[in-house]
Design an enzyme around this catalytic site. Structure first.
Site, PDB file in Angstrom:
ATOM      1  CG  HIS A  52      -1.978  -1.011   1.229  1.00 53.09           C
ATOM      2  ND1 HIS A  52      -2.859  -1.174   0.182  1.00 53.09           N
ATOM      3  CD2 HIS A  52      -2.293  -1.963   2.143  1.00 53.09           C
ATOM      4  CE1 HIS A  52      -3.678  -2.188   0.463  1.00 53.09           C
ATOM      5  NE2 HIS A  52      -3.351  -2.697   1.638  1.00 53.09           N
ATOM      6  CG  ASP A  72      -2.926  -8.412   0.814  1.00 55.48           C
ATOM      7  OD1 ASP A  72      -2.190  -8.726   1.769  1.00 55.48           O
ATOM      8  OD2 ASP A  72      -3.924  -7.667   0.941  1.00 55.48           O
ATOM      9  CG  HIS A 125      -6.523  -5.229   1.800  1.00 62.09           C
ATOM     10  ND1 HIS A 125      -5.982  -6.101   2.713  1.00 62.09           N
ATOM     11  CD2 HIS A 125      -7.667  -4.739   2.340  1.00 62.09           C
ATOM     12  CE1 HIS A 125      -6.770  -6.144   3.791  1.00 62.09           C
ATOM     13  NE2 HIS A 125      -7.795  -5.332   3.585  1.00 62.09           N
ATOM     14  CG  ASP A 152      -5.058  -9.916   3.612  1.00 59.00           C
ATOM     15  OD1 ASP A 152      -4.738 -10.494   2.542  1.00 59.00           O
ATOM     16  OD2 ASP A 152      -4.765  -8.723   3.843  1.00 59.00           O
TER      17      ASP A 152
HETATM   18 ZN   LIG Z   1      -4.139  -7.134   2.833  1.00 61.89          ZN
END
Ligand SMILES: [Zn+2]
Length: 344
Positions: free
Chosen positions: A124, A161, A163, A248
């Protein structure tokens, strides 16, 4: 198969207190690798600190100084969900440097593949800011470092991931040498990663987003891998594959709403490994991103190593999802993405 792992206790010194992204994650992974004896099949790669010059391949001077400054002030919050302690800057230098070392070990043939078990995570972090538990973008730094050092022209990054790796996408949005592919829950944090985001200018087509609705499990992920990721990576024909490995996506993870199992991760990793064997002499580097259910995280990382080692029996202590969420139909989404990327 010679498989390396990067680990160092320095990563535990990024002290985030009660935060979900805490030192217990790496402790759980290492202790599971020890208990199952798998660690004896792996080669330890010692990390080093990334240099300022290496961080600057991705990050602005102001961003780097800001992280140094907050560490000197004994830590603090960088945004609503990203916190650091006095030793976080040092840990973050070793996280980026650890993934660099993993890539060097693979490029120099010391190991066939490697997994950097590092934290803080990275995908991120953008050029100018820390966000989403990430300080520096470890994988983006490596994807800039490796081509220059080893004279490569094409690198693929696969990010599973849960995200979207907004920082990684942004780092290569104009760069045709890096294919960035992400599967992620959508709509979800950080709010990027739509199918229409495909890269800019000469790099048009080298960003490939697969935003998936909540509830997707092994079948949906494997469909996306087989129908989109495999043909896209083959067409790009990378010389090295990097993986933002976030666990995740597992059904037991409290942060998201997907239903992938440990077995599902193993199948995804197997697909990636087959691609690496076929296209780039097996050169494959994994780096740890998210994953917050400690049992699921440790078992999934072990399963990843088992696949990289060529071990055929995969232990899945948690089994299939009991969440009972109806798996959404993603056939039309896959069709649309294939159209956008001319993968028909
Ligand atoms: Zn994540």
């Amino acid at each position: 198969m010679k498989v390396g792992y990067v680990y160092d206790p320095i990563y535990l010194k990024h002290d985030t207190g009660q935060h979900v992204e805490n030192a217990g994650r790496l402790e759980a992974i290492i202790s599971h690798l020890e208990q199952t004896q798998l660690i004896h099949q792996l080669m330890l790669i010692q990390p080093r600190a990334a240099s300022l010059e290496e961080l600057s391949l991705v990050h602005s001077e102001q961003h780097i100084s800001r992280i140094q400054e907050v560490a000197r002030e004994r830590g603090g919050w960088l945004d609503a969900d990203t916190v650091m302690s006095s030793e976080s800057y040092q840990a973050a230098l070793y996280a980026a440097g650890g993934v660099i070392r993993a890539s060097e070990a693979v490029m120099q043939g010391e190991v066939d593949s490697a997994f950097a078990l590092v934290r803080p995570p990275g995908h991120h972090a953008t050029a100018t800011r820390a966000m989403g538990f990430c300080l520096f973008n470890n994988i983006a730094i490596v994807a800039k470092y490796v081509p220059a050092k080893y004279n490569l022209e094409r690198i693929a990054i696969i990010d599973f991931d849960v995200h979207h790796g907004n920082g990684t996408q942004e780092s290569f949005y104009d760069n045709p040498q890096v294919l960035y592919i992400s599967t992620h829950e959508s709509p979800f944090y950080p709010g990027t990663g739509y199918i229409e985001e495909t890269g800019r200018g000469e790099a048009k087509g080298t960003t490939l987003n697969i935003p998936l609705p909540a509830g997707c499990g092994d079948n949906e992920y494997l469909s996306a891998f087989k129908q989109i990721i495999v043909p896209a990576v083959r067409r790009f024909n990378p010389q090295l594959i990097l993986v933002s490995a976030g666990y995740d996506t597992h059904w037991a993870d409290g942060l998201a709403m997907m239903q992938v199992s440990v077995t599902g991760f193993a199948q995804m990793v197997k697909i990636i490994k087959v691609l690496a064997d076929e296209l780039c002499s097996g050169r494959l580097v994994f780096t740890l991103e998210g994953g917050y259910n400690l049992t699921a995280l440790a078992a999934s990382v072990k399963a990843t190593f088992d696949v990289l080692l060529g071990n055929t029996s995969i232990e899945d202590p948690l089994g299939k999802s009991p969440r009972g969420l109806t798996a959404p139909s993603i056939a039309s989404l896959i069709k649309k993405i294939k159209e956008i990327h001319n993968l028909l």
